[in-house]
Design an enzyme around this catalytic site. Structure first.
Site, mmCIF file in Angstrom:
data_model
loop_
_atom_site.group_PDB
_atom_site.id
_atom_site.type_symbol
_atom_site.label_atom_id
_atom_site.label_comp_id
_atom_site.label_asym_id
_atom_site.label_seq_id
_atom_site.Cartn_x
_atom_site.Cartn_y
_atom_site.Cartn_z
ATOM 1 N N LYS A 1 0.858 -1.199 0.000
ATOM 2 C CA LYS A 1 0.000 0.000 0.000
ATOM 3 C C LYS A 1 0.888 1.242 0.000
ATOM 4 C CE LYS A 1 -4.330 1.266 2.298
ATOM 5 N NZ LYS A 1 -5.083 1.115 3.552
HETATM 6 O O1 G3P Z 1 -9.435 2.283 4.280
HETATM 7 C C1 G3P Z 1 -9.215 3.590 4.714
HETATM 8 C C2 G3P Z 1 -9.783 3.746 6.053
HETATM 9 O O2 G3P Z 1 -9.075 3.007 7.019
HETATM 10 C C3 G3P Z 1 -10.034 5.119 6.506
HETATM 11 O O3 G3P Z 1 -11.240 5.039 7.148
HETATM 12 O O4 G3P Z 1 -13.003 5.754 8.649
HETATM 13 O O5 G3P Z 1 -10.605 6.411 9.096
HETATM 14 O O6 G3P Z 1 -11.864 7.436 7.219
HETATM 15 P P1 G3P Z 1 -11.697 6.222 8.083
#
Ligand code: G3P
Length: 218
Positions: free
Chosen positions: A87
């Site tokens: 990633k």
């Molecule tokens: O896959 C990306 C993710 O981990 C971010 O999610 O909810 O932190 O915006 P969030």
């Protein structure tokens, strides 16, 4: 549509895998830190543990932000297991790293995608997946799902093989809308995945069936 779970929590990964619908896992440094996984050897071991649970792509993020460091870390991560996807953040150095890994046949996930232009660059560089962050765009009053739709159109126009991995998914309707738009993959938390199964009429109907069965079998 592939379902990935967005967590570094082994119990949640096991639970989603036991449902029989899990295609892969995404993690990031914040999710690793949330589980208390720190230090290079513990982090590498945690990726191995995740790969032993799920038979599908497991995204493991590099920390370096310059090209050489990304290549070094990415190669170390890719050597851990055949299912590891490196990633890489959407920055200029990251684009170069995407091209390097693509030429070597190592799978990549270009993360922190917030615009169609970024998605176009990542596809040109040969990314296997791109991760547009739906929820974080919604958080700043921008339509995250509209971005998924725009990228779908661009990729279809030119038959790019890069898969659209809708990330930062927060709730079940994000998942349903991503499926309508044609995202190739979504990654979200376990509670959003489980919430897809819930409907009050299902619960009421099941209660009724069981009560009627009891009446008839007394
Ligand atoms: O896959 C990306 C993710 O981990 C971010 O999610 O909810 O932190 O915006 P969030």
């Amino acid at each position: 549509m592939k379902f990935f779970i967005d967590t570094a929590n082994l119990n949640e990964i096991k639970e989603a895998n036991a449902m029989g619908i899990l295609d892969g896992v995404t993690t990031n440094p914040s999710l690793m830190a949330k589980e208390g996984i720190t230090g290079p050897s513990n982090i590498l071991q945690h990726y191995r543990d995740i790969c032993s649970i799920v038979d599908g792509p497991v995204s493991a993020e590099v920390i370096a932000t310059e090209y050489e460091g990304m290549i070094r870390e990415g190669e170390e991560l890719a050597a851990l297991h055949k299912n590891i996807v490196v990633k890489i953040p959407m920055i200029i150095e990251g684009i170069k790293a995407l091209r390097y890994f693509s030429n070597k046949g190592i799978k990549t996930n270009c993360t922190l995608i917030f615009s169609a232009g970024q998605a176009l660059l990542a596809a040109k560089a040969g990314a296997t997946f791109i991760s547009p962050f739906v929820g974080r765009l919604d958080d700043i009053s921008t339509d995250g799902l509209a971005l998924i739709e725009q990228i779908r159109t661009i990729y279809d126009n030119y038959a790019f093989e890069t898969e659209i991995l809708a990330a930062s998914v927060r709730h079940p309707m994000h998942i349903v809308h991503c499926a309508e738009i044609g995202a190739d993959v979504m990654t979200g938390p376990l509670n959003a995945i489980k919430a897809l199964a819930k409907h009050p009429l299902t619960d009421i109907g099941l209660q009724q069936f069981l009560a009627d069965f009891d009446k008839g079998n007394k």
